[in-house]
Design an enzyme around this catalytic site. Structure first.
Site, short mmCIF file in Angstrom:
data_model
loop_
_atom_site.label_atom_id
_atom_site.label_comp_id
_atom_site.label_asym_id
_atom_site.label_seq_id
_atom_site.Cartn_x
_atom_site.Cartn_y
_atom_site.Cartn_z
N LYS A 44 92.82 66.44 36.36
CA LYS A 44 92.83 67.83 36.84
C LYS A 44 92.81 68.80 35.66
CE LYS A 44 96.95 69.78 38.13
NZ LYS A 44 97.26 71.05 37.45
N ASN A 45 93.73 68.57 34.72
CA ASN A 45 93.91 69.56 33.66
C ASN A 45 92.82 69.50 32.59
OD1 ASN A 45 96.03 70.62 35.02
ND2 ASN A 45 97.60 69.60 33.80
N ARG A 51 106.45 81.67 33.47
CA ARG A 51 105.09 81.50 33.00
C ARG A 51 104.44 82.80 32.51
NH1 ARG A 51 102.24 76.75 36.20
NH2 ARG A 51 101.67 76.22 34.08
N ASP A 71 105.07 66.93 32.98
CA ASP A 71 104.47 66.65 34.29
C ASP A 71 104.91 65.29 34.85
OD1 ASP A 71 103.16 69.06 34.23
OD2 ASP A 71 101.29 68.24 33.45
N CYS A 103 105.76 80.93 39.01
CA CYS A 103 105.58 79.97 40.10
C CYS A 103 106.84 79.15 40.17
CB CYS A 103 104.35 79.11 39.89
SG CYS A 103 104.50 78.01 38.50
N ARG A 141 96.95 69.87 45.71
CA ARG A 141 96.41 70.63 44.57
C ARG A 141 95.99 69.69 43.44
NH1 ARG A 141 100.89 73.74 42.33
NH2 ARG A 141 99.47 73.94 40.60
N1 EPU Z 1 104.22 80.21 27.53
C1 EPU Z 1 104.60 81.45 27.09
N2 EPU Z 1 103.62 82.40 26.94
C2 EPU Z 1 102.31 82.17 27.23
C3 EPU Z 1 101.93 80.88 27.69
C4 EPU Z 1 102.92 79.92 27.82
O1 EPU Z 1 105.78 81.68 26.83
O2 EPU Z 1 101.50 83.09 27.08
C5 EPU Z 1 105.26 79.17 27.70
C6 EPU Z 1 105.35 78.59 29.11
O3 EPU Z 1 106.06 79.44 29.99
C7 EPU Z 1 106.05 77.27 28.85
C8 EPU Z 1 105.51 76.87 27.49
O4 EPU Z 1 104.95 78.05 26.91
O5 EPU Z 1 107.43 77.46 28.75
C9 EPU Z 1 104.44 75.81 27.51
O6 EPU Z 1 103.51 76.12 28.53
P1 EPU Z 1 101.95 75.82 28.39
O7 EPU Z 1 101.28 77.13 28.16
O8 EPU Z 1 101.72 74.73 27.43
O9 EPU Z 1 101.65 75.33 29.85
P2 EPU Z 1 100.31 75.62 30.62
O10 EPU Z 1 99.20 75.57 29.65
O11 EPU Z 1 100.47 76.82 31.48
C10 EPU Z 1 99.63 73.16 31.10
C11 EPU Z 1 99.38 72.35 32.33
C12 EPU Z 1 100.69 72.09 33.04
C13 EPU Z 1 101.62 71.35 32.09
C14 EPU Z 1 101.81 72.17 30.81
C15 EPU Z 1 102.64 71.47 29.76
C16 EPU Z 1 97.19 73.08 32.98
C17 EPU Z 1 96.33 73.81 33.95
N3 EPU Z 1 98.49 73.09 33.21
O12 EPU Z 1 100.23 74.37 31.56
O13 EPU Z 1 100.38 71.26 34.14
O14 EPU Z 1 102.86 71.16 32.71
O15 EPU Z 1 100.52 72.46 30.23
O16 EPU Z 1 102.06 70.26 29.40
O17 EPU Z 1 96.69 72.47 32.04
C18 EPU Z 1 100.59 70.46 36.34
O18 EPU Z 1 99.54 69.83 36.15
O19 EPU Z 1 101.31 70.30 37.35
C19 EPU Z 1 101.03 71.45 35.35
C20 EPU Z 1 101.95 72.37 35.60
#
Ligand code: EPU
Length: 419
Positions: free
Chosen positions: A22-23, A121, A305, A116, A398
């Site tokens: 998915k990701n 986030r 995850d 969420c 999802r």
């Molecule tokens: N964060 C910030 N500011 C930002 C962006 C992120 O503070 O602008 C924080 C987040 O709140 C979190 C941390 O940084 O505390 C790390 O989050 P990250 O940005 O790495 O997560 P993401 O990119 O939003 C992806 C996956 C998630 C997975 C995380 C961590 C996708 C679409 N989603 O999320 O997958 O948990 O990386 O590996 O790639 C899932 O598949 O169920 C899922 C939630």
């Protein structure tokens, strides 16, 4: 609303194949907006999250069709007038479209994506990154407005905190910026080198993806191309955990075991019996498993995850374990439902729970809070005595394609009730 009805206690046997990640698929779809030519995405999972992102892309001009596991996408022209703010808000990954759309159109309005079930986030790092490229970013009551008056310019960005989607977004955007971009303290999750491989195939110049320093030399345009999505490591890990929990002899196929080294290291310490092949893992259930502490961490650490499915496994292990969720602040609240099923879990703070095991679980009426915790509820139900009903299974759909059919094929007693 649909729900799952699960009767637990059945031992699972046979083979279960892993779908495309998915990701990874979501990011390749977003990146396809960087070119006017056709992109062919093979092994693309047919899941809600992918289909809703396709809806959003269609609204801005993408034409697409699916033939089995292959999705053909092409966006000859972009028109942002039809972007539905409600749909954008509903799908958090819509934030992935900002970079490519900014490059294509010079202006994007992104309704506040909001938090969420797993946490607040924020999107501050995206905003920082686009500003460094030279874009203007304004925020009003409803939305962020990103504007690029001229071509974006390459820059050096040092991540104050590692982020997967921000790394991917800045990497995509940098492919068509003028000059060189360097991303330092970038995320290394396998989906990132996968995206870089796709982008390089269609003409980008990216090196270092999969390490903490990524260098992108801007090019003037990208072409179309074909890409095979990597197997979903979270799905593979979730199925392996299922094998340890409820399997007799469960073979998880079509996967990349080398993306889950940390899970196998944990299994070794706990006493889980398994055998790894190049593209499969075979789990032999049964035996006394030992409790272990786990702390989530960026790749190659223990994936957040997999934290919820792993916590379910810990309820069946001998002794006390500490689960420390370091990435998201709301990703342990589902443990309340495991307690209702009979698990002994103490929440120390929003980031930490202590589990005392093993305890028998019993069936209950549950609600899936989010994707991964929802799948963890399915795992708990499969080892529980009696019947469990899980509603809000849209959350599970999802990310897991036709999950009930694939679990039925290895012997699980699970039914989807469409209401
Ligand atoms: N964060 C910030 N500011 C930002 C962006 C992120 O503070 O602008 C924080 C987040 O709140 C979190 C941390 O940084 O505390 C790390 O989050 P990250 O940005 O790495 O997560 P993401 O990119 O939003 C992806 C996956 C998630 C997975 C995380 C961590 C996708 C679409 N989603 O999320 O997958 O948990 O990386 O590996 O790639 C899932 O598949 O169920 C899922 C939630």
């Amino acid at each position: 609303m649909s729900k799952f009805v699960i009767n637990g206690g059945v031992k699972l046997n046979g083979e279960i194949a892993v779908k495309g990640a998915k990701n990874a698929a979501l990011k390749i779809l977003a990146a396809s907006l960087l070119t006017k030519e056709e992109v062919v995405i093979k092994n693309c999972p047919n899941i809600e999250e992918v289909n809703r992102l396709l809806d959003l892309m269609q609204a801005v001009g993408t034409k697409y069709r699916r033939e089995g596991e292959t999705v053909y996408v092409q966006t000859p022209e972009v028109n942002l007038d039809n972007l539905d703010p409600d749909l954008v808000r509903k799908i958090r990954v819509s934030v992935l479209l900002v970079g490519p759309l900014l490059v294509r159109t010079g202006q994007v309005k992104l309704p506040h994506p909001g938090g969420c079930a797993i946490g607040k986030r924020p999107i501050d790092l995206f905003v920082d990154g686009y500003k460094k490229f030279g874009a203007e970013v304004k925020e009003d009551e409803d939305a962020y407005i990103f504007k690029a008056k001229k071509q974006l310019t390459g820059m050096t960005y040092i991540f104050p905190k590692i982020s997967v989607t921000v790394t991917e977004s800045l990497m995509m955007t940098a492919t068509l910026a003028q000059g060189t971009t360097v991303l330092k303290n970038a995320a290394c999750e396998p989906e990132i080198p996968a995206l870089a491989e796709f982008l390089n195939r269609v003409g980008a110049k990216i090196s270092g993806a999969g390490t903490h320093t990524i260098i992108i030399e801007g090019v003037s345009e990208l072409s179309g191309g074909t890409y095979d999505v990597i197997p979903d490591r979270v799905e593979a890990g979730s199925f392996a955990i299922l094998g340890a929990l409820a399997g007799e002899d469960l073979k998880v196929t079509n996967c990349r075991p080398d993306h889950l080294d940390v899970l196998w290291a944990m299994f070794d310490k706990m006493g889980v019996k398994y055998q790894l092949g190049e593209d499969y893992v075979q789990i032999f259930g049964g035996g006394n498993l030992q409790a272990i502490d786990v702390q989530t961490h960026e790749y190659p650490g223990f994936p957040t995850d997999l934290q919820a499915p792993f916590t379910v496994l810990l309820t069946q292990c001998q002794g006390m374990s500490l689960v420390h969720e370091t990435i998201f602040e709301g990703r342990l609240f589902y443990t309340d439902m495991l307690s209702q099923m009979g698990a002994q879990i103490i929440m120390c703070d929003p980031h930490r729970v202590i589990i005392n095991g093993p305890t028998a679980l019993s069936g209950r009426k549950l609600t899936s809070p989010d994707l991964r915790a929802g799948f963890a509820m399915v795992l708990a139900a499969l080892v529980a005595e009696g019947q469990t009903e899980i509603d809000n299974i849209y959350q599970i759909d999802r990310g897991y394609e036709s999950i009930e059919k694939r679990l039925q094929a290895v012997g699980a007693n699970i039914k989807r009730i469409v209401e």
